[in-house]
Design a protein around this motif. Sequence first.
Motif, PDB file in Angstrom:
ATOM      1  N   ILE A 576       0.839  -1.204   0.000  1.00  0.00           N
ATOM      2  CA  ILE A 576       0.000   0.000   0.000  1.00  0.00           C
ATOM      3  C   ILE A 576       0.873   1.253   0.000  1.00  0.00           C
ATOM      4  CG2 ILE A 576      -1.763   1.287   1.254  1.00  0.00           C
ATOM      5  CD1 ILE A 576      -2.722  -1.292  -0.198  1.00  0.00           C
ATOM      6  N   PHE A 579       1.544   1.895  -3.421  1.00  0.00           N
ATOM      7  CA  PHE A 579       0.342   2.460  -4.046  1.00  0.00           C
ATOM      8  C   PHE A 579       0.265   3.968  -3.777  1.00  0.00           C
ATOM      9  CE2 PHE A 579      -4.238   3.485  -3.132  1.00  0.00           C
ATOM     10  CZ  PHE A 579      -4.662   3.546  -4.454  1.00  0.00           C
ATOM     11  N   TYR A 642      -8.162   0.994  -5.454  1.00  0.00           N
ATOM     12  CA  TYR A 642      -6.804   0.538  -5.782  1.00  0.00           C
ATOM     13  C   TYR A 642      -6.712   0.183  -7.265  1.00  0.00           C
ATOM     14  CZ  TYR A 642      -2.440  -2.152  -5.404  1.00  0.00           C
ATOM     15  OH  TYR A 642      -1.158  -2.622  -5.574  1.00  0.00           O
ATOM     16  N   TRP A 646      -4.555   2.691  -9.722  1.00  0.00           N
ATOM     17  CA  TRP A 646      -3.267   2.160 -10.188  1.00  0.00           C
ATOM     18  C   TRP A 646      -3.358   1.712 -11.651  1.00  0.00           C
ATOM     19  CZ3 TRP A 646       0.999   0.440  -6.667  1.00  0.00           C
ATOM     20  CH2 TRP A 646       2.105  -0.029  -7.372  1.00  0.00           C
TER      21      TRP A 646
END
Length: 884
Positions: A576, A579, A642, A646
Amino acid sequence: MKTKDQQSNLAKNFIPQDIESTLYQQWEDAGYFGVSNDDPRPAYTIVIPPPNVTGALHMGHALDHTLQDILIRFKRMDGFATLWLPGTDHAGIATQNVVERELEKKGQSRQEMGRKAFIDQVWEWKKQYGSRIVEQIRRMGSSCDWSRERFTFDEGLSHAVRHAFVSLYNEDLIYRSTYLVNWDPKNQTAISDLEVEYQEVKGMLTYFQYPLEQGGHITVATTRPETMLGDTAIAVAPDDDRYQNIIGQYALHPWLDRKIPIIADPYVKKEFGTGAVKITPAHDPNDYEMGLRHQLDMISILNKDGTMNEHAGPFQGLDCKEARKKIIAGLQEKQLLVKQEEHLHQVGHSQRSGAVIEPLLSKQWFVRTEPLAQEALAAVQTSKTTFIPEKWNKTYYQWLENIRDWCISRQLWWGHQIPVWYCDDCQKETAAIEDPATCQHCQSHHIQQDPDVLDTWFSSGLWPFSTLGWPDASKDMEKFFPTQVLVTGFDIIFFWVARMMMMSLKFTQQVPFEKVHIHALIRDEHGQKMSKSKGNVVDPIDLIDRYGADALRFSLCALSVQGRDILLSEKKIEGIRNFINKLWNAGKFVEHVCQDQQQAAQPPQPTLSINQWIVHRLHEVIGQVRHNLELMKFNEIADQLYHFIWHEFCDWYLELSKPHLYGQHVQEKQETIQTLLYAYNTILQLTHPIMPFVTETLWQNLPLYRETKSIMLSSYPQTQKLTTEVDMKKISHLMACITLIRTIRSAHTIKPSTKISIHLWNQKNQEVIDFLQSHAIYMQELANVDHISYSAPASKENTGYDVIEGTEIAISLEGLVDAQEELQRLQKEEKKALDDIQFLSKKLKNPKFVAKAPEKLVQETKDKLKQAELTHQKLQEQLQQHSS
């Protein structure tokens, strides 16, 4: 008034340690967490489950506060008057123990100090150390209204506690009675059933004989021989033929001048053990009930410190273990010991002190819970309050349907002293909210307050409404009660949730909250429960120090699947953090390409396909996230954000936008800048409730005109319908083609910097080819294609070939790849794929592996075999092309 933010450059990397504490202080100082009771917007209220003032933040707290803050920040942005009310619990036993240990280090005791001086000492400790957990909650980014912080022992809550006690007392729902209670000999206080933890202990089952008055013996068995000193009967089953002739006779106590009657009671099962049971009414719950039925003497053999008292005869003054040893030795000496067997049994221990619980006959205060439980049951059955997940309804029902009266008195000094005064003259009692000067019955001045304090959970049960001003009429109660959501763990459904339901329905005639979200237990990455003894406890503050609060919060959100325990690993948090870096780098790109622009964050109406696609996908994600926020499906929210941020926004849209951002077409550039800014601004707003620090920092750097000074005060995104139709399938197909070209390049080890020529055709769908041709710029830029021919090559020899959804792609390898080297590479890879197939097939044909290996490992092996077979098939096709 609109403000134009000063432009600033983002640092190379996001370093949370540099900004979190400063940013949080800015939010708090600006009053962004606060709310007024005259706010015209609809209210949305959460009361924090108050942690113990003695406590330190653990992973359960971190999860609790993350989920609550996500809901609060979402609703604050969505136009609600949000109140997240914080506070701490005075934690009677825990706090008293902490301060007593500190006194012991100085050679002092509370008894020497006296009650008043000791309580003053506890308040001093609270002043010095009680803010630790509050500061740790701040480290999580929790946007509580700290101006409303409460303490379960503050003046207002103390008044509420007294009011509740006296009201229940006056309705005969609180009473005082001598009853068998769970006694903690270490803390020397009664505790409730819920505060007893049972542990499996390896002990001994001792068989011994009681001599009968008329001759002979009767054999009984016990795991606690010392309790024989309090035996006042021996019970047998009424239909047990072995003992019919001795029912009504007496056994003789080996040490005490006591005759013990032989009684018949259906509770005894003749098939169990010897069929005869020793009865100790003052030290066993079942024996106590039997004692009431048969009017047996109830002889307590224990002092409050767990030692034997004057009723224990020659064993007086010994602790339980010493007494047990001497009694067994004495029985052997008197030839009354029959045998001993190893025996595993459940032994109750105090949740707080760890001491073995002693059932003890004691005068205590109780709440008559059955009348209160009925309303609390009905409220969930009629969905006035709903549990999420719904499976916890059953747990709640089972406890309330089998509820016992609640022992609420504790033999402590720190806590709400019971507001009852005993008269030395008329022997009656006075219950009062304010300290009385005289007995209400005879007006005598000779009155003494009950020395006991209330169970901590009594004041906690009033928390949702006492914190808002109850029992007084208040604007806060009118505005913010009932609350909307309670977020808590399953382990306190009984301790706290059910009691809040009972108390709230009794005193306010309303449920305290509309929804109860029960989150899972956090375990380590191997599924083990975290414990100090296992050495696998994870400190959330350590994780924040290493990765930042946002990374921890997003990880917990992503792992929070309803009804499933959370397996926490640092690897997940590291992922994360990567991320967050991706989001940060996207922010730097947006800042770079838009630095000379100043836009309003208005929804665009784009004409370019890629801009239409990202706006369309953005609004699909907005709809999904909003839907799952309402359902509290936190893991799905994290997964959606997410994947979209991404894989779609960063990996695709930013790359697809570059031909326009760096191109010469002014209108296309302006439209793309507007779309990029809109999409990124919306992404930050969508993500803000989960990751408040990084989103605020990035949002402040966007070249936008803003209505508000903080992202948390901006509006949460709403779904909107585009006026133009978007062919999502064609855009997806374009991306699939670009991916396939890259894959073919990689398979043939063509350097990314080398330009290539391709053939691209679809024999069944010319419309697709027309679309791809009109969007050729993206294939040229993203796959480094120099020339595209929209027909099949004359021959597929010396080409890299593949097909996707009917569209065939062939890359000319002429001059790029040595034909002989390529053939050898393909042959080598084909052999490896074949070896993998044989190895994996053999493994799956082994019955021992399939039967004994974890299901997850077996499935992984099957997936690997399937992939190896697909790879082998593709390599054979390529080898066939080379040989043709």
